[in-house]
Design an enzyme around this catalytic site. Structure first.
Site, PDB file in Angstrom:
ATOM      1  N   PRO A 138       0.793  -1.235   0.000  1.00  0.00           N
ATOM      2  CA  PRO A 138       0.000   0.000   0.000  1.00  0.00           C
ATOM      3  C   PRO A 138       0.825   1.285   0.000  1.00  0.00           C
ATOM      4  CG  PRO A 138       0.042  -0.911   2.193  1.00  0.00           C
ATOM      5  CD  PRO A 138       0.779  -1.895   1.311  1.00  0.00           C
ATOM      6  N   CYS A 139       1.474   1.562  -1.121  1.00  0.00           N
ATOM      7  CA  CYS A 139       2.309   2.753  -1.230  1.00  0.00           C
ATOM      8  C   CYS A 139       1.488   4.033  -1.069  1.00  0.00           C
ATOM      9  CB  CYS A 139       3.060   2.755  -2.553  1.00  0.00           C
ATOM     10  SG  CYS A 139       2.022   2.597  -4.005  1.00  0.00           S
TER      11      CYS A 139
END
Length: 192
Positions: A138-139
């Site tokens: 989950p950048c």
């Protein structure tokens, strides 16, 4: 199955793509403006991949991505990723980033510190920008300290961090003050 494969699937934000090998997921593509553009991007990234039915691991990943993009809680921690060919520093960055809980954000600096390399903020930022596993890694939960820019990842199509955080119910990062970013109410604690 030999080599790499890909599949296109429906989500609440449009048609996404996913590519995989025998070892695990090699990339996720969020929707472009048109499905043909999403397919074109997948082809550019994985020219040897052929469209086929998802394997069981890929089905689990697709179900999790679909749920998350619908705003539901989804645990993507057990999705097997194929990180062959990815630099060791980037792999470590993705492992730390993967532990950020839904509904929380951290800064690039915090990721560097959690990796035990506090002076590596720039390489962390670059690794996050190259993240091929968007949503699974989950950048979008990693923000700049003191300011919020509505960036899109290299594999993010037209979907911005702001939109992904909004879908997750994180709130509007644009409305956070500098103190909110630097001193969140409940700072996330990840094991080192």
């Amino acid at each position: 199955m030999l080599g790499r494969a890909y599949s296109i699937f429906d989500t609440a934000i449009g048609r996404c793509g996913i590519a995989w090998s025998q070892s695990g997921i090699v990339g996720v593509q969020l929707p472009e403006a048109r499905e043909i553009d999403t397919r074109r991007r997948l082809f550019q990234l994985y020219p040897e991949a052929r469209e086929t039915r998802p394997t069981p691991n890929v089905d689990v990943a697709i179900e999790g991505i679909v749920a998350l993009l619908r705003g539901e809680a989804a645990d993507l921690a057990d999705i097997t990723l194929d990180m062959s060919g990815i630099h060791a520093f980037d792999q470590r960055t993705y492992q730390v980033t993967r532990r950020i809980p839904r509904g929380q954000t951290v800064t690039y600096s915090e990721i560097a510190s959690r990796m035990g390399t506090p002076s590596s903020v720039r390489p962390v930022t670059q690794a996050i920008g190259r993240n091929p596993f968007v949503v699974i890694v989950p950048c979008h939960r990693v923000l700049e300290a003191g300011s919020y820019t509505d960036k899109m990842s290299a594999h993010g199509g037209l979907i911005s961090k702001r939109r992904l955080l909004s879908i997750e119910g994180t709130g509007s990062p644009a409305s956070k003050t500098l103190l909110d970013v630097l001193l969140p109410v409940a700072p996330p604690r990840l094991p080192h």
